[in-house]
Design a protein around this motif. Structure first.
Motif, mmCIF file in Angstrom:
data_model
loop_
_atom_site.group_PDB
_atom_site.id
_atom_site.type_symbol
_atom_site.label_atom_id
_atom_site.label_comp_id
_atom_site.label_asym_id
_atom_site.label_seq_id
_atom_site.Cartn_x
_atom_site.Cartn_y
_atom_site.Cartn_z
ATOM 1 N N GLU A 171 5.157 6.852 9.297
ATOM 2 C CA GLU A 171 4.978 8.071 10.077
ATOM 3 C C GLU A 171 6.321 8.775 10.275
ATOM 4 O OE1 GLU A 171 3.141 9.458 14.430
ATOM 5 O OE2 GLU A 171 3.101 7.338 13.833
ATOM 6 N N ASP A 172 7.374 8.002 10.536
ATOM 7 C CA ASP A 172 8.711 8.574 10.685
ATOM 8 C C ASP A 172 9.200 9.175 9.376
ATOM 9 O OD1 ASP A 172 9.078 7.608 13.446
ATOM 10 O OD2 ASP A 172 9.133 5.634 12.523
ATOM 11 N N MET A 173 8.889 8.503 8.277
ATOM 12 C CA MET A 173 9.295 9.016 6.967
ATOM 13 C C MET A 173 8.629 10.357 6.680
ATOM 14 S SD MET A 173 9.109 7.051 3.309
ATOM 15 C CE MET A 173 8.763 7.962 1.802
ATOM 16 N N ALA A 209 0.829 -1.205 0.000
ATOM 17 C CA ALA A 209 0.000 0.000 0.000
ATOM 18 C C ALA A 209 0.864 1.256 0.000
ATOM 19 C CB ALA A 209 -0.948 -0.007 1.192
ATOM 20 N N SER A 210 1.850 1.317 0.888
ATOM 21 C CA SER A 210 2.745 2.478 0.923
ATOM 22 C C SER A 210 3.598 2.552 -0.341
ATOM 23 C CB SER A 210 3.646 2.419 2.155
ATOM 24 O OG SER A 210 2.900 2.613 3.341
ATOM 25 N N SER A 211 4.014 1.404 -0.853
ATOM 26 C CA SER A 211 4.788 1.391 -2.094
ATOM 27 C C SER A 211 3.964 1.939 -3.261
ATOM 28 C CB SER A 211 5.259 -0.027 -2.424
ATOM 29 O OG SER A 211 6.100 -0.538 -1.409
ATOM 30 N N MET A 212 2.671 1.616 -3.270
ATOM 31 C CA MET A 212 1.795 2.129 -4.327
ATOM 32 C C MET A 212 1.578 3.634 -4.187
ATOM 33 S SD MET A 212 0.996 -0.362 -6.389
ATOM 34 C CE MET A 212 2.760 -0.663 -6.203
ATOM 35 N N ALA A 213 1.482 4.114 -2.940
ATOM 36 C CA ALA A 213 1.358 5.555 -2.718
ATOM 37 C C ALA A 213 2.622 6.270 -3.179
ATOM 38 C CB ALA A 213 1.072 5.838 -1.247
ATOM 39 N N CYS A 214 3.778 5.661 -2.908
ATOM 40 C CA CYS A 214 5.040 6.222 -3.401
ATOM 41 C C CYS A 214 5.121 6.131 -4.924
ATOM 42 C CB CYS A 214 6.221 5.490 -2.770
ATOM 43 S SG CYS A 214 6.430 5.799 -0.996
ATOM 44 N N ILE A 257 1.936 11.101 4.356
ATOM 45 C CA ILE A 257 1.123 11.746 5.391
ATOM 46 C C ILE A 257 0.233 10.697 6.056
ATOM 47 C CG2 ILE A 257 -0.592 13.521 5.907
ATOM 48 C CD1 ILE A 257 0.236 14.924 3.316
ATOM 49 N N PRO A 258 0.319 10.525 7.375
ATOM 50 C CA PRO A 258 -0.537 9.529 8.030
ATOM 51 C C PRO A 258 -2.021 9.824 7.807
ATOM 52 C CG PRO A 258 1.229 10.228 9.508
ATOM 53 C CD PRO A 258 1.271 11.148 8.328
ATOM 54 N N ALA A 259 -2.799 8.771 7.753
ATOM 55 C CA ALA A 259 -4.244 8.922 7.516
ATOM 56 C C ALA A 259 -4.902 9.763 8.594
ATOM 57 C CB ALA A 259 -4.902 7.543 7.448
ATOM 58 N N ALA A 260 -4.396 9.673 9.823
ATOM 59 C CA ALA A 260 -5.014 10.377 10.944
ATOM 60 C C ALA A 260 -4.564 11.832 11.061
ATOM 61 C CB ALA A 260 -4.681 9.648 12.249
ATOM 62 N N ASP A 261 -3.585 12.238 10.265
ATOM 63 C CA ASP A 261 -3.048 13.596 10.343
ATOM 64 C C ASP A 261 -3.958 14.554 9.575
ATOM 65 O OD1 ASP A 261 -1.342 15.970 9.701
ATOM 66 O OD2 ASP A 261 0.204 14.771 10.694
ATOM 67 N N GLY A 290 9.181 13.055 4.012
ATOM 68 C CA GLY A 290 8.345 12.346 3.056
ATOM 69 C C GLY A 290 9.075 11.984 1.775
ATOM 70 N N LEU A 291 8.308 11.571 0.777
ATOM 71 C CA LEU A 291 8.919 11.124 -0.475
ATOM 72 C C LEU A 291 9.693 12.234 -1.191
ATOM 73 C CD1 LEU A 291 9.057 8.386 -1.964
ATOM 74 C CD2 LEU A 291 7.416 9.339 -3.595
#
Length: 546
Positions: free
Chosen positions: A290-292, A175-180, A195-199, A297-298
């Motif tokens: 979240e740390d990234m 999922a994160s790889s696809m977002a990237c 960006i975290p979903a909850a942010d 971020g990317l």
């Protein structure tokens, strides 16, 4: 549409923007998308557009049987026809869980309208017993439970601690790889991936995306203007720098096939070779998405490898890649390093060739054991997933840690749908000895959260009569990652004899979508799309219903 209580003037002179929503309570990763869609709508109204939200098939990785991948192409058809058939001028794709991103992008590529992708975002970092955890840790916990050193209650507590907020897996899984992937291709606004979903910034990005799609329609900026060959090369290099999921390969190939950009499986090895791992994110690293995000971020990852990117590629915000990453240095070099001092010189994916995978196979070296990169071992064969489940914990199984586990008939046609079972659990009696890795080979996939010396996507698959179908217990197999080879050490005459006795079991399906899938799905090295969906049909509908 006036029966929905919309004033007459709202219909006049405004671009109609479709919001393609994969919200579903059966897709936990995407369960917050109703709320996210409202932020997109707000941006569309502000920019003078007319938003229309519509649902498409949602693919939840955790619940769908037999595997969500079976339905990726079906969902892409749903998206394609929904966009083409309805009077929309541009589209915002809301996607999060593994298959929702590639399926929505594939469908949108086939129509080629102005498009922006908004991802749902990763979960907040999980917590268990005073430590940070994510989905990758659950693979280890599962093995601990099998060994009897973790109770079911402890496993349940860890699971609950991991899933503590909205969003998809908090590690660099699929999922994160696809977002990237979509951000590196230029299909989302900068910063979308991490960006975290909850942010609250996730909603801000959604609203800004709503504004931007209206401008893209007015400027007629389509997917084909952004998805150039150079954009695909950028995505491959970024995936190497983050050590993204092996599923990236099969999905990017399918997207390229839809938009009409020539891309081969060998390109993934070619463009990954010079890129080290700079994002220290599980499963290949230590930290979480979240740390990234906090580290930049990317855009900060792309800044770190900017010397290897095509910086003049256009992105959906109207700026180039170079403009988007300029000055975006890492805010925490423990999480996002630079090219000169990376976390691991080995990254990306390796494409293997040889008589066991004539058309290719995939291995993720940063998740593998260095000691197994060149290894010859005796094959222990499982004919299908049921055979594996029946034998793997049998104390009489003839296996040791030098063996090579081979799982057949879990490819696109054989399973069908190519499930994430390639990183098969090790034999119980070897776990008890403390063995944590072995070479595993299959024509299936593995979760992006998984790890190990795992050879995946073997093509042609066993159900197509590939050499994998002919492997027998006791055969010797040689893996040589430095030389990109995977070979079955059996004489060709013997293989021909076995091939003459082989029978195809993939044609056992007689109706419905599964029959369509088995009859038309291409092999993994081509992206496992349907043969009749290659290329794009455009947005024109030749006949009017009125």
């Amino acid at each position: 549409m006036k029966n929905q209580g919309i004033p007459d003037d709202e219909f006049r002179g405004k671009p109609v923007i479709g919001i393609c929503n994969t919200w579903s309570e059966l897709t936990p990763c995407n369960a917050h998308f109703r709320e996210l869609a409202e932020s997109v709508k707000r941006g569309i109204w502000e920019a003078g557009g007319f938003p229309v939200e519509f649902p498409v098939m949602s693919l939840g990785e955790t619940l769908m049987k037999p595997t969500a991948m079976l339905f990726r192409n079906l969902a892409s058809m749903d998206v394609e026809e929904s966009i083409r058939a309805n009077p929309v001028d541009g589209v915002v794709l809301l996607c999060g869980c593994d298959k929702t991103t590639p399926s929505l992008v594939m469908g949108a590529c086939s129509v080629d309208l102005p498009t922006v992708v908004v991802s749902g975002g990763p979960m907040l970092t999980g917590k268990y017993n005073g430590r940070d955890i994510g989905t990758s840790d659950l693979w280890r916990f599962s093995e601990d439970a099998r060994r009897g050193i973790m109770t079911e209650e402890e496993l349940n507590l860890a699971e609950a601690g991991m899933c503590r907020s909205r969003g998809h897996c908090a590690v660099m899984g699929t999922a994160s790889s696809m977002a990237c992937m979509v951000e590196s291709l230029g299909l989302s606004l900068p910063g979308n991936a991490a960006i975290p979903a909850a942010d609250a910034n996730r909603k801000v990005l959604a609203q800004l995306s709503g504004r931007r799609i209206v401008e893209m329609v007015r400027d007629d900026v389509k997917l084909s203007d952004i998805l150039t060959r150079e954009a695909f090369e950028n995505a491959i290099r970024v995936n190497a720098a983050i050590s993204g999921s092996t599923n990236f390969v099969i999905h990017l190939l399918a997207i390229a096939g839809r938009i009409g950009v020539p891309l081969s499986i060998d390109d993934f090895d070619r463009y990954s070779r010079d890129i080290p791992l700079v994002a220290n994110i599980q499963p290949s690293g230590k930290y979480f998405m979240e740390d990234m995000y906090y580290a930049g971020g990317l855009p900060s990852v792309m800044h770190a490898i900017r010397a290897h990117l095509h910086l003049d590629c256009l992105t959906v915000n109207g700026r180039t890649v170079g403009e988007n990453v300029d000055g975006r240095r890492s805010l925490n070099t423990t999480v996002i390093a630079d090219m000169e001092q990376p976390f691991n010189e080995v990254a990306g994916v390796v494409i293997l060739k040889g008589n066991l995978c004539e058309s290719g196979a995939v291995l993720k070296p940063s998740a593998a054991s260095q000691a197994l990169m060149q290894h010859t071992g005796r094959a222990v064969v499982f004919e299908d997933i049921e055979d594996y489940k029946h034998k793997i914990d049998d104390p009489d199984l003839d296996v040791d840690e030098t063996c090579v586990l081979v799982l057949k008939n879990v490819g696109p046609k054989g399973y069908p749908g190519m499930p994430e079972v390639g990183n098969m659990g090790l034999p119980a009696k070897l776990l008890e000895k403390g063995i944590t890795d072995m070479i595993r080979i299959s024509d299936g996939r593995m979760s992006g959260t998984g790890f190990g010396t795992v050879v995946l996507h073997v093509s042609p698959e066993a159900a197509e009569g590939g050499t994998l179908a002919l492997v027998e217990d006791g055969d010797m197999i040689r893996l040589d990652v430095p030389n990109r080879r995977l070979d079955l050490l059996v004489e060709e005459a013997e293989l021909e004899q076995r091939r003459s006795n082989w029978k195809n079991a993939a044609n056992r399906f007689t109706r419905g979508y599964v029959k369509l899938f088995v009859d038309h799905v291409e092999q993994a090295h081509l992206g496992a799309d349907f043969d009749f969906l290659k290329g794009k049909s455009g947005s024109e509908v030749s006949r009017d219903s009125h």
